[in-house]
Motif scaffolding. Sequence first.
Motif, PDB file in Angstrom:
ATOM      1  N   GLY A 210       0.790  -1.242   0.000  1.00 58.38           N
ATOM      2  CA  GLY A 210       0.000   0.000   0.000  1.00 58.38           C
ATOM      3  C   GLY A 210       0.811   1.274   0.000  1.00 58.38           C
ATOM      4  N   ASP A 211       2.166   1.187  -0.092  1.00 57.57           N
ATOM      5  CA  ASP A 211       2.966   2.421  -0.158  1.00 57.57           C
ATOM      6  C   ASP A 211       2.936   2.964  -1.593  1.00 57.57           C
ATOM      7  OD1 ASP A 211       4.713   4.475   0.055  1.00 57.57           O
ATOM      8  OD2 ASP A 211       6.325   3.326   1.025  1.00 57.57           O
ATOM      9  N   ASP A 212       1.918   3.808  -1.858  1.00 58.00           N
ATOM     10  CA  ASP A 212       1.679   4.260  -3.242  1.00 58.00           C
ATOM     11  C   ASP A 212       2.787   5.137  -3.795  1.00 58.00           C
ATOM     12  OD1 ASP A 212      -0.640   2.876  -3.472  1.00 58.00           O
ATOM     13  OD2 ASP A 212      -1.902   4.506  -2.696  1.00 58.00           O
ATOM     14  N   LYS A 213       3.577   5.739  -2.857  1.00 58.07           N
ATOM     15  CA  LYS A 213       4.658   6.614  -3.339  1.00 58.07           C
ATOM     16  C   LYS A 213       5.617   5.853  -4.249  1.00 58.07           C
ATOM     17  CE  LYS A 213       6.317   8.333   0.563  1.00 58.07           C
ATOM     18  NZ  LYS A 213       5.358   7.890   1.605  1.00 58.07           N
ATOM     19  N   LEU A 214       5.715   4.537  -4.043  1.00 59.20           N
ATOM     20  CA  LEU A 214       6.672   3.752  -4.825  1.00 59.20           C
ATOM     21  C   LEU A 214       6.263   3.609  -6.288  1.00 59.20           C
ATOM     22  CD1 LEU A 214       7.600   1.405  -1.959  1.00 59.20           C
ATOM     23  CD2 LEU A 214       9.237   2.688  -3.345  1.00 59.20           C
ATOM     24  N   ALA A 215       5.027   3.976  -6.618  1.00 53.96           N
ATOM     25  CA  ALA A 215       4.635   3.982  -8.031  1.00 53.96           C
ATOM     26  C   ALA A 215       5.559   4.918  -8.801  1.00 53.96           C
ATOM     27  CB  ALA A 215       3.177   4.419  -8.168  1.00 53.96           C
ATOM     28  N   GLY A 216       5.879   6.063  -8.169  1.00 54.35           N
ATOM     29  CA  GLY A 216       6.768   7.036  -8.799  1.00 54.35           C
ATOM     30  C   GLY A 216       8.159   6.451  -9.009  1.00 54.35           C
ATOM     31  N   PHE A 217       8.627   5.690  -8.027  1.00 55.23           N
ATOM     32  CA  PHE A 217       9.942   5.056  -8.118  1.00 55.23           C
ATOM     33  C   PHE A 217      10.010   4.113  -9.327  1.00 55.23           C
ATOM     34  CE2 PHE A 217      12.318   1.144  -6.950  1.00 55.23           C
ATOM     35  CZ  PHE A 217      13.606   1.670  -6.906  1.00 55.23           C
ATOM     36  N   PHE A 218       8.979   3.254  -9.467  1.00 58.75           N
ATOM     37  CA  PHE A 218       8.987   2.300 -10.586  1.00 58.75           C
ATOM     38  C   PHE A 218       8.815   3.024 -11.923  1.00 58.75           C
ATOM     39  CE2 PHE A 218       8.072  -0.753  -7.135  1.00 58.75           C
ATOM     40  CZ  PHE A 218       9.100  -1.641  -7.399  1.00 58.75           C
ATOM     41  N   THR A 219       7.971   4.044 -11.930  1.00 67.01           N
ATOM     42  CA  THR A 219       7.782   4.800 -13.183  1.00 67.01           C
ATOM     43  C   THR A 219       9.106   5.405 -13.628  1.00 67.01           C
ATOM     44  OG1 THR A 219       5.547   5.321 -12.461  1.00 67.01           O
ATOM     45  CG2 THR A 219       6.429   6.631 -14.291  1.00 67.01           C
ATOM     46  N   MET A 220       9.850   5.923 -12.625  1.00 68.20           N
ATOM     47  CA  MET A 220      11.132   6.551 -12.963  1.00 68.20           C
ATOM     48  C   MET A 220      12.100   5.525 -13.561  1.00 68.20           C
ATOM     49  SD  MET A 220      13.752   8.334 -10.389  1.00 68.20           S
ATOM     50  CE  MET A 220      14.417   6.694 -10.116  1.00 68.20           C
ATOM     51  N   LEU A 221      12.113   4.309 -12.977  1.00 71.11           N
ATOM     52  CA  LEU A 221      12.990   3.256 -13.509  1.00 71.11           C
ATOM     53  C   LEU A 221      12.625   2.924 -14.959  1.00 71.11           C
ATOM     54  CD1 LEU A 221      13.158   0.737 -10.511  1.00 71.11           C
ATOM     55  CD2 LEU A 221      14.962   2.273 -11.316  1.00 71.11           C
ATOM     56  N   VAL A 222      11.324   2.823 -15.198  1.00 66.98           N
ATOM     57  CA  VAL A 222      10.878   2.464 -16.556  1.00 66.98           C
ATOM     58  C   VAL A 222      11.221   3.583 -17.535  1.00 66.98           C
ATOM     59  CG1 VAL A 222       8.862   1.939 -17.988  1.00 66.98           C
ATOM     60  CG2 VAL A 222       9.060   0.949 -15.694  1.00 66.98           C
ATOM     61  N   MET A 223      11.035   4.822 -17.083  1.00 56.46           N
ATOM     62  CA  MET A 223      11.349   5.961 -17.949  1.00 56.46           C
ATOM     63  C   MET A 223      12.829   5.956 -18.314  1.00 56.46           C
ATOM     64  SD  MET A 223       8.821   7.680 -18.797  1.00 56.46           S
ATOM     65  CE  MET A 223       7.113   7.840 -18.402  1.00 56.46           C
ATOM     66  N   LYS A 224      13.666   5.687 -17.302  1.00 54.18           N
ATOM     67  CA  LYS A 224      15.109   5.634 -17.543  1.00 54.18           C
ATOM     68  C   LYS A 224      15.432   4.551 -18.554  1.00 54.18           C
ATOM     69  CE  LYS A 224      17.984   7.353 -13.793  1.00 54.18           C
ATOM     70  NZ  LYS A 224      18.368   6.967 -12.420  1.00 54.18           N
ATOM     71  N   ALA A 225      14.857   3.383 -18.329  1.00 51.94           N
ATOM     72  CA  ALA A 225      15.163   2.245 -19.186  1.00 51.94           C
ATOM     73  C   ALA A 225      14.709   2.491 -20.624  1.00 51.94           C
ATOM     74  CB  ALA A 225      14.501   0.981 -18.623  1.00 51.94           C
ATOM     75  N   THR A 226      13.632   3.271 -20.794  1.00 51.43           N
ATOM     76  CA  THR A 226      13.087   3.472 -22.146  1.00 51.43           C
ATOM     77  C   THR A 226      13.426   4.856 -22.679  1.00 51.43           C
ATOM     78  OG1 THR A 226      11.000   4.355 -21.302  1.00 51.43           O
ATOM     79  CG2 THR A 226      11.127   1.966 -21.607  1.00 51.43           C
ATOM     80  N   ARG A 227      14.276   5.592 -21.959  1.00 56.64           N
ATOM     81  CA  ARG A 227      14.638   6.975 -22.325  1.00 56.64           C
ATOM     82  C   ARG A 227      13.389   7.818 -22.605  1.00 56.64           C
ATOM     83  NH1 ARG A 227      18.569   4.785 -25.661  1.00 56.64           N
ATOM     84  NH2 ARG A 227      20.571   4.530 -24.634  1.00 56.64           N
ATOM     85  N   GLY A 228      12.423   7.699 -21.706  1.00 56.13           N
ATOM     86  CA  GLY A 228      11.249   8.567 -21.801  1.00 56.13           C
ATOM     87  C   GLY A 228      10.206   8.126 -22.815  1.00 56.13           C
ATOM     88  N   GLN A 229      10.447   6.983 -23.430  1.00 58.34           N
ATOM     89  CA  GLN A 229       9.521   6.560 -24.483  1.00 58.34           C
ATOM     90  C   GLN A 229       8.209   6.032 -23.908  1.00 58.34           C
ATOM     91  OE1 GLN A 229      11.178   3.467 -26.909  1.00 58.34           O
ATOM     92  NE2 GLN A 229       9.555   3.595 -28.447  1.00 58.34           N
ATOM     93  N   ALA A 230       8.291   5.503 -22.677  1.00 55.90           N
ATOM     94  CA  ALA A 230       7.083   4.911 -22.093  1.00 55.90           C
ATOM     95  C   ALA A 230       6.087   5.990 -21.712  1.00 55.90           C
ATOM     96  CB  ALA A 230       7.461   4.103 -20.856  1.00 55.90           C
ATOM     97  N   ASN A 231       4.823   5.673 -21.792  1.00 53.20           N
ATOM     98  CA  ASN A 231       3.759   6.572 -21.403  1.00 53.20           C
ATOM     99  C   ASN A 231       3.496   6.380 -19.904  1.00 53.20           C
ATOM    100  OD1 ASN A 231       1.056   7.381 -20.761  1.00 53.20           O
ATOM    101  ND2 ASN A 231       0.698   7.596 -22.958  1.00 53.20           N
ATOM    102  N   GLY A 232       3.626   7.477 -19.144  1.00 52.85           N
ATOM    103  CA  GLY A 232       3.503   7.389 -17.686  1.00 52.85           C
ATOM    104  C   GLY A 232       2.197   6.749 -17.230  1.00 52.85           C
ATOM    105  N   LYS A 233       1.122   7.097 -17.906  1.00 53.77           N
ATOM    106  CA  LYS A 233      -0.183   6.531 -17.516  1.00 53.77           C
ATOM    107  C   LYS A 233      -0.213   5.038 -17.768  1.00 53.77           C
ATOM    108  CE  LYS A 233      -3.194  10.502 -18.170  1.00 53.77           C
ATOM    109  NZ  LYS A 233      -3.137  11.171 -19.463  1.00 53.77           N
TER     110      LYS A 233
END
Length: 473
Positions: free
Chosen positions: A439-462
């Motif tokens: 239930g620690d929802d703040k970690l959604a941001g952590f995982f999103t950031m990892l995915v963004m890094k891995a895809t160089r911003g190509q992934a859609n945040g939503k």
Amino acid sequence: MVIGLEVHCELKTATKLFCGCPNMFGDEPNTNVCPNCLGLPGSLPVLNQRAVELAMAIGTALHCDIRASTFHRKNYFYPDQAKDYQISQYDEPLNVDGHLDLPDGFRVGIERAHMEEDTGKTTHAGTSGRIHGADYSLVDYNRSGVPLVEIVSRPDMRTADQARAYVTELRAILVASGASDGKMEEGSMRVDANVSVRPGPDDPFGTRCEIKNLNSVRSLGRAIEYEAERQIALLESGERVVQQTRHWDEGAGRTQALRSKEDAYDYRYFLEPDLVPLVPDAEWIRAVADTLGMMPAERRARLTELLDEGGGATRSQLLQVATVVELRLDDLVVEAVAAGVPSALALARTANEAATDADAARALDPKSYVELLTLEANGSLSATQAKAVLAELFVLGGGDPAAIARDKGFEAMSEDSLAATVGEAVAAHPDEWARFCEGDDKLAGFFTMLVMKATRGQANGKAVAAELRRLKG
Ligand code: ADP
Ligand code: MG
Ligand code: ZN
């Protein structure tokens, strides 16, 4: 605190108020001059029609009565004015009894907005900075005769914040009406602040001081605060405030006495015998009003309504609305929303990204801007990609956003590869994943950031957020 502001605004005409010399800032000194604006004997003033129309546009935008008016000579001996008088409107100004509403709804009365000519610009060499004690003085008559409107507010403001908001809104109105470029730093808009203090809101007004040399909205606020403190200290120590003109010293952060009322000039005003009264008829006044575009308040309301349809504006969105209107980028938002882009997205991109280069954004073909936002809205581009394409549009001065995105190798990620990347991020950080699942929802941001890094911003945040929710179950 009681504050009334006098704002001088240079009109954006091609020529000066009473002669055909160019009205141009920054030219070689004393090149835009003629016998008239040099005050040579025998020259006669001819009133500039365009200047009158811009002055009436200001009056209309400030809800003034526009009336029959006259010109006077204001006589004084000083080298900034070769004629030894300045032509100004005195007891019968063109615009009277208007008002300006601040964005929060507070109404400031406008006493008058009258026409006059600007003076030349003097520069005093030496340490004093004034004509007294100067080694020598230089004078540039290019500015002499440039059309001005002086807008005099009623003493209705009560805080430095209101004074700042007034000047900001007035500048936006002057620019929107086409009357002025509103550049305080080039002196095309100059503010004098009248400040007095009194014990309480029901007491009579105290004696005022007028502060000159306020070159920015920031110094206006600082000068008012300083001056009010100075007056309060005087009164509390049993002294009294003397009516004075004071000079704001930006470096020292204080006001200094320039002259007191006793040594005020007697200007010996008299009717200018070389000019007839200026009597605009109803038809002319209406024609000028018809050319007025939408004022900032109307523009803000238009955007706020769009947000209301999208579920209501937040506080930060109201600030975005103010920014977008101030930078005159609101048409972009309106067009994007009309093309189906969600209002929150259109506003955010415009206030945050387009605003960083408002000149480029205004120069852009609105179609490419709307097209770009559409690509982001329908998920073809991620936010990061859309921002990169916008930056490129600015550099190129326009273009086809879809083509630019292709050139940059931007493609929407397939659902499969997005899911795979999210899966890898989760597998690599089991502890964080466990906490997210608890239930620690703040970690959604952590995982999103990892995915963004891995895809160089190509992934859609939503899409990333949706995938995380799906995995969590
Ligand atoms: P002046 O020719 O002395 O500059 P103006 O009529 O041009 O006089 O401007 C007076 C300005 O001072 C107006 O903006 C008015 O609102 C403001 N004012 C008048 N009385 C006070 C006061 N007691 N405290 C603060 N401001 C005042
Ligand atoms: Mg005045
Ligand atoms: Zn001239």
